[in-house]
Design an enzyme around this catalytic site. Structure first.
Site, PDB file in Angstrom:
ATOM      1  N   GLY A   1       0.776  -1.236   0.000  1.00  0.00           N
ATOM      2  CA  GLY A   1       0.000   0.000   0.000  1.00  0.00           C
ATOM      3  C   GLY A   1       0.808   1.288   0.000  1.00  0.00           C
ATOM      4  O   GLY A   1       0.377   2.308  -0.539  1.00  0.00           O
TER       5      GLY A   1
ATOM      6  N   ASP B   1       0.502   3.813   3.364  1.00  0.00           N
ATOM      7  CA  ASP B   1      -0.670   4.512   2.831  1.00  0.00           C
ATOM      8  C   ASP B   1      -1.600   4.995   3.935  1.00  0.00           C
ATOM      9  O   ASP B   1      -2.128   6.096   3.868  1.00  0.00           O
ATOM     10  CB  ASP B   1      -1.435   3.628   1.818  1.00  0.00           C
ATOM     11  CG  ASP B   1      -1.771   2.239   2.361  1.00  0.00           C
ATOM     12  OD1 ASP B   1      -1.265   1.879   3.442  1.00  0.00           O
ATOM     13  OD2 ASP B   1      -2.532   1.521   1.701  1.00  0.00           O
TER      14      ASP B   1
ATOM     15  N   ASP C   1      -4.580   2.984  10.585  1.00  0.00           N
ATOM     16  CA  ASP C   1      -5.953   2.746  11.031  1.00  0.00           C
ATOM     17  C   ASP C   1      -5.911   2.309  12.496  1.00  0.00           C
ATOM     18  O   ASP C   1      -5.978   3.142  13.401  1.00  0.00           O
ATOM     19  CB  ASP C   1      -6.607   1.709  10.113  1.00  0.00           C
ATOM     20  CG  ASP C   1      -8.080   1.501  10.422  1.00  0.00           C
ATOM     21  OD1 ASP C   1      -8.649   2.292  11.185  1.00  0.00           O
ATOM     22  OD2 ASP C   1      -8.674   0.542   9.898  1.00  0.00           O
TER      23      ASP C   1
ATOM     24  N   LYS D   1      -6.564   7.585   9.575  1.00  0.00           N
ATOM     25  CA  LYS D   1      -7.919   7.169   9.979  1.00  0.00           C
ATOM     26  C   LYS D   1      -7.919   7.111  11.488  1.00  0.00           C
ATOM     27  O   LYS D   1      -7.131   6.384  12.063  1.00  0.00           O
ATOM     28  CB  LYS D   1      -8.187   5.756   9.441  1.00  0.00           C
ATOM     29  CG  LYS D   1      -8.928   5.671   8.147  1.00  0.00           C
ATOM     30  CD  LYS D   1      -9.271   4.200   7.883  1.00  0.00           C
ATOM     31  CE  LYS D   1     -10.332   4.083   6.830  1.00  0.00           C
ATOM     32  NZ  LYS D   1     -10.746   2.672   6.663  1.00  0.00           N
TER      33      LYS D   1
ATOM     34  N   ARG E   1      -6.259  -0.270  -5.757  1.00  0.00           N
ATOM     35  CA  ARG E   1      -5.093   0.458  -5.244  1.00  0.00           C
ATOM     36  C   ARG E   1      -4.651   1.535  -6.214  1.00  0.00           C
ATOM     37  O   ARG E   1      -4.133   2.560  -5.823  1.00  0.00           O
ATOM     38  CB  ARG E   1      -3.889  -0.487  -5.167  1.00  0.00           C
ATOM     39  CG  ARG E   1      -3.853  -1.396  -4.001  1.00  0.00           C
ATOM     40  CD  ARG E   1      -2.474  -2.036  -3.999  1.00  0.00           C
ATOM     41  NE  ARG E   1      -2.457  -3.323  -3.342  1.00  0.00           N
ATOM     42  CZ  ARG E   1      -2.435  -3.487  -2.032  1.00  0.00           C
ATOM     43  NH1 ARG E   1      -2.439  -2.439  -1.248  1.00  0.00           N
ATOM     44  NH2 ARG E   1      -2.420  -4.685  -1.506  1.00  0.00           N
TER      45      ARG E   1
HETATM   46  C1  PRP Z   1      -2.797  -1.994   5.210  1.00  0.00           C
HETATM   47  C2  PRP Z   1      -2.061  -0.669   5.054  1.00  0.00           C
HETATM   48  C3  PRP Z   1      -1.300  -0.544   6.330  1.00  0.00           C
HETATM   49  C4  PRP Z   1      -2.204  -1.220   7.333  1.00  0.00           C
HETATM   50  C5  PRP Z   1      -2.928  -0.170   8.119  1.00  0.00           C
HETATM   51  O1  PRP Z   1      -1.905  -2.996   4.876  1.00  0.00           O
HETATM   52  O2  PRP Z   1      -1.205  -0.677   3.923  1.00  0.00           O
HETATM   53  O3  PRP Z   1      -0.050  -1.190   6.273  1.00  0.00           O
HETATM   54  O4  PRP Z   1      -3.116  -2.025   6.592  1.00  0.00           O
HETATM   55  O5  PRP Z   1      -3.801  -0.706   9.045  1.00  0.00           O
HETATM   56  P1  PRP Z   1      -3.560  -0.703  10.619  1.00  0.00           P
HETATM   57  O6  PRP Z   1      -3.162   0.681  11.025  1.00  0.00           O
HETATM   58  O7  PRP Z   1      -4.907  -1.097  11.149  1.00  0.00           O
HETATM   59  O8  PRP Z   1      -2.488  -1.706  10.913  1.00  0.00           O
HETATM   60  P2  PRP Z   1      -2.311  -4.460   4.441  1.00  0.00           P
HETATM   61  O9  PRP Z   1      -2.000  -5.384   5.555  1.00  0.00           O
HETATM   62  O10 PRP Z   1      -3.711  -4.453   3.878  1.00  0.00           O
HETATM   63  O11 PRP Z   1      -1.274  -4.765   3.282  1.00  0.00           O
HETATM   64  P3  PRP Z   1      -1.090  -4.003   1.917  1.00  0.00           P
HETATM   65  O12 PRP Z   1      -0.267  -2.779   2.200  1.00  0.00           O
HETATM   66  O13 PRP Z   1      -0.357  -4.989   1.071  1.00  0.00           O
HETATM   67  O14 PRP Z   1      -2.472  -3.655   1.407  1.00  0.00           O
END
Ligand code: PRP
Length: 172
Positions: free
Chosen positions: A42, A97, A100, A128, A162
């Site tokens: 991300g 990215d 959360d 977020k 994405r």
């Molecule tokens: C997503 C994003 C962050 C994380 C944020 O990654 O890229 O790394 O979740 O969420 P959090 O603050 O609740 O931890 P994901 O695990 O979906 O992998 P990706 O980057 O490959 O989409």
């Protein structure tokens, strides 16, 4: 095709990224070496845009972690793919990215500190705020968002969307 309502346009994102790049450059300066560690997948879009606006003392590296699988909710567990780059004695700026729950960035930060990073800071495109304690915040962020499920600019739904140049809210 899902219904996606625009939250931030490409122009709004670009403007916010320019602002955050200025903040980062002001904070670190142009001399000291900074390991700019992009979390894949991300973080790729924000890191690429940000790094183009930063001076040469920011050295890009990438590492892949995932915490969500293909679900729309956090799985609560972190999965590492590959090894972390050498960060001993280094100033590290983690780039992703979205923050959360902050589970991902907190776990990665802890690991880097254990491995001897001098200092670890976080930069995200989207902050977020709803799913974590309010005292946990990214050091730098481009734009805020609520609890809606959002996609684009690196954020996916089951691997899709994405590559949208804007950020949108997925509506049923
Ligand atoms: C997503 C994003 C962050 C994380 C944020 O990654 O890229 O790394 O979740 O969420 P959090 O603050 O609740 O931890 P994901 O695990 O979906 O992998 P990706 O980057 O490959 O989409």
């Amino acid at each position: 095709m899902m219904n996606i309502q625009v939250l931030y346009t490409e122009k709004e994102i670009a403007c916010a990224v320019r602002r955050v790049a200025r903040e980062i450059q002001t904070h670190y300066g142009m001399e000291k070496s900074v390991l700019a560690l992009c979390l894949l997948q991300g973080g790729l879009w924000f890191a690429a845009d940000l790094l183009r606006l930063l001076p040469p003392n920011f050295i890009l590296q990438t590492v892949r972690v995932s915490s969500y699988g293909n679900d729309m909710e956090s799985s609560g567990s972190l999965e590492w793919h590959g090894t972390l780059p050498d960060c001993a004695g280094k100033e590290v700026l983690l780039i992703d990215d979205v923050m959360d729950t902050a589970l991902t960035l907190s776990a990665v930060s802890d690991d880097l500190r254990k491995q001897g990073a001098l200092h670890v800071a976080t930069a995200v495109a989207i902050n977020k705020n709803g799913h974590r304690s309010p005292d946990i915040q990214p050091d730098f962020y481009a734009l805020p968002a609520g609890n809606e499920f959002i996609v684009g600019y690196g954020m996916d739904m089951g691997g899709k969307y994405r590559n949208l140049p804007y950020i949108g809210i997925v509506t049923p």
